[in-house]
Design a protein around this motif. Structure first.
Motif, mmCIF file in Angstrom:
data_model
loop_
_atom_site.group_PDB
_atom_site.id
_atom_site.type_symbol
_atom_site.label_atom_id
_atom_site.label_comp_id
_atom_site.label_asym_id
_atom_site.label_seq_id
_atom_site.Cartn_x
_atom_site.Cartn_y
_atom_site.Cartn_z
ATOM 1 N N ASP A 1 -0.418 0.215 -10.823
ATOM 2 C CA ASP A 1 -1.611 -0.344 -10.177
ATOM 3 C C ASP A 1 -1.937 0.345 -8.848
ATOM 4 O O ASP A 1 -2.683 -0.181 -8.037
ATOM 5 N N LYS B 1 -5.680 0.638 -7.965
ATOM 6 C CA LYS B 1 -6.303 -0.619 -7.525
ATOM 7 C C LYS B 1 -5.938 -0.929 -6.078
ATOM 8 O O LYS B 1 -6.772 -1.367 -5.295
ATOM 9 N N ARG B 2 -4.686 -0.699 -5.734
ATOM 10 C CA ARG B 2 -4.243 -0.991 -4.370
ATOM 11 C C ARG B 2 -4.844 -0.011 -3.370
ATOM 12 O O ARG B 2 -5.210 -0.388 -2.268
ATOM 13 N N SER B 3 -4.968 1.222 -3.782
ATOM 14 C CA SER B 3 -5.609 2.224 -2.929
ATOM 15 C C SER B 3 -7.077 1.854 -2.698
ATOM 16 O O SER B 3 -7.579 1.950 -1.575
ATOM 17 N N GLN B 4 -7.747 1.418 -3.753
ATOM 18 C CA GLN B 4 -9.137 0.987 -3.633
ATOM 19 C C GLN B 4 -9.262 -0.238 -2.725
ATOM 20 O O GLN B 4 -10.188 -0.343 -1.930
ATOM 21 N N LEU B 5 -8.320 -1.168 -2.831
ATOM 22 C CA LEU B 5 -8.329 -2.352 -1.980
ATOM 23 C C LEU B 5 -8.219 -1.959 -0.507
ATOM 24 O O LEU B 5 -8.955 -2.465 0.344
ATOM 25 N N LEU B 6 -7.317 -1.033 -0.205
ATOM 26 C CA LEU B 6 -7.156 -0.580 1.183
ATOM 27 C C LEU B 6 -8.449 0.070 1.682
ATOM 28 O O LEU B 6 -8.892 -0.200 2.802
ATOM 29 N N LYS B 7 -9.076 0.877 0.858
ATOM 30 C CA LYS B 7 -10.348 1.498 1.246
ATOM 31 C C LYS B 7 -11.402 0.437 1.530
ATOM 32 O O LYS B 7 -12.163 0.546 2.493
ATOM 33 N N GLN B 8 -11.460 -0.589 0.706
ATOM 34 C CA GLN B 8 -12.431 -1.665 0.920
ATOM 35 C C GLN B 8 -12.149 -2.430 2.215
ATOM 36 O O GLN B 8 -13.068 -2.835 2.919
ATOM 37 N N LEU B 9 -10.884 -2.621 2.518
ATOM 38 C CA LEU B 9 -10.518 -3.352 3.732
ATOM 39 C C LEU B 9 -10.909 -2.602 4.999
ATOM 40 O O LEU B 9 -11.397 -3.199 5.957
ATOM 41 N N PHE C 1 0.779 -1.236 0.000
ATOM 42 C CA PHE C 1 0.000 0.000 0.000
ATOM 43 C C PHE C 1 0.812 1.289 0.000
ATOM 44 O O PHE C 1 0.320 2.315 -0.445
#
Length: 167
Positions: A134, A137-145, A126
């Motif tokens: 990417d 995508k990784r920023s979005q993944l962290l937000k989802q987590l 992150f």
């Protein structure tokens, strides 16, 4: 923080008068005085000083107000909060991140110790990704987590008569 200790004591007396509160603070504090009370109230400074005794207690819920005080994982406050035994830990803060994402991870390490990977893996996933293609995508993944664990209220939802922000 010490500055809000008496505020919390007053709010508890006002809204939960049936709850017995032990305020562990001041020169004459003794951990033994927390016997039979429902709630243990203390400051971060006192917790840090008395952690060897307090960590022997078992709490159902530990609530940390102004939790950004523990954002540095090398600080004694952070280590003290991690050492507390509680079935559930809850953190309150208006500023979970002030400098970088490691502060967010440090807070989650207290509240949900195994939620994120190791520090090195977290940085690779992150933090070191801002130059990578990417990154979005990784920023979005962290937000989802983190989204299920964050309650964010906007000023307009809380105090409607405040003026607009001026920059």
């Amino acid at each position: 923080p010490t500055s809000v200790l008496y505020h919390w004591e007053g709010l508890l007396a006002q809204f939960l008068p049936e709850i017995s509160v032990y305020c562990h603070y001041g020169h004459h504090r003794k951990i033994e005085n927390f016997s039979g009370q429902d709630l243990f109230l203390t400051s971060y400074g006192t917790l840090r000083t008395d952690i060897q005794k307090i960590k022997k207690l078992n709490f159902e819920v530990a609530i940390f107000d102004e939790m950004q005080s523990a954002k540095n994982k090398h600080s004694q406050i952070h280590k003290s909060l991690k050492a507390l035994k509680a079935r559930m830990k809850l953190g309150l803060t208006g500023t979970p991140i002030e400098n970088d994402l490691t502060e967010l991870k440090a807070l989650f390490d207290i509240l949900l110790p195994s939620f994120f990977p190791s520090d090195e893996q977290f940085k690779q996933m992150f933090i070191a990704t801002q130059e990578r293609p990417d990154y979005g995508k990784r920023s979005q993944l962290l937000k989802q987590l983190i989204n299920p664990f964050i309650l964010r209220r906007r000023k307009s939802e809380v105090l409607q008569d405040l003026p607009e922000k001026i920059e």
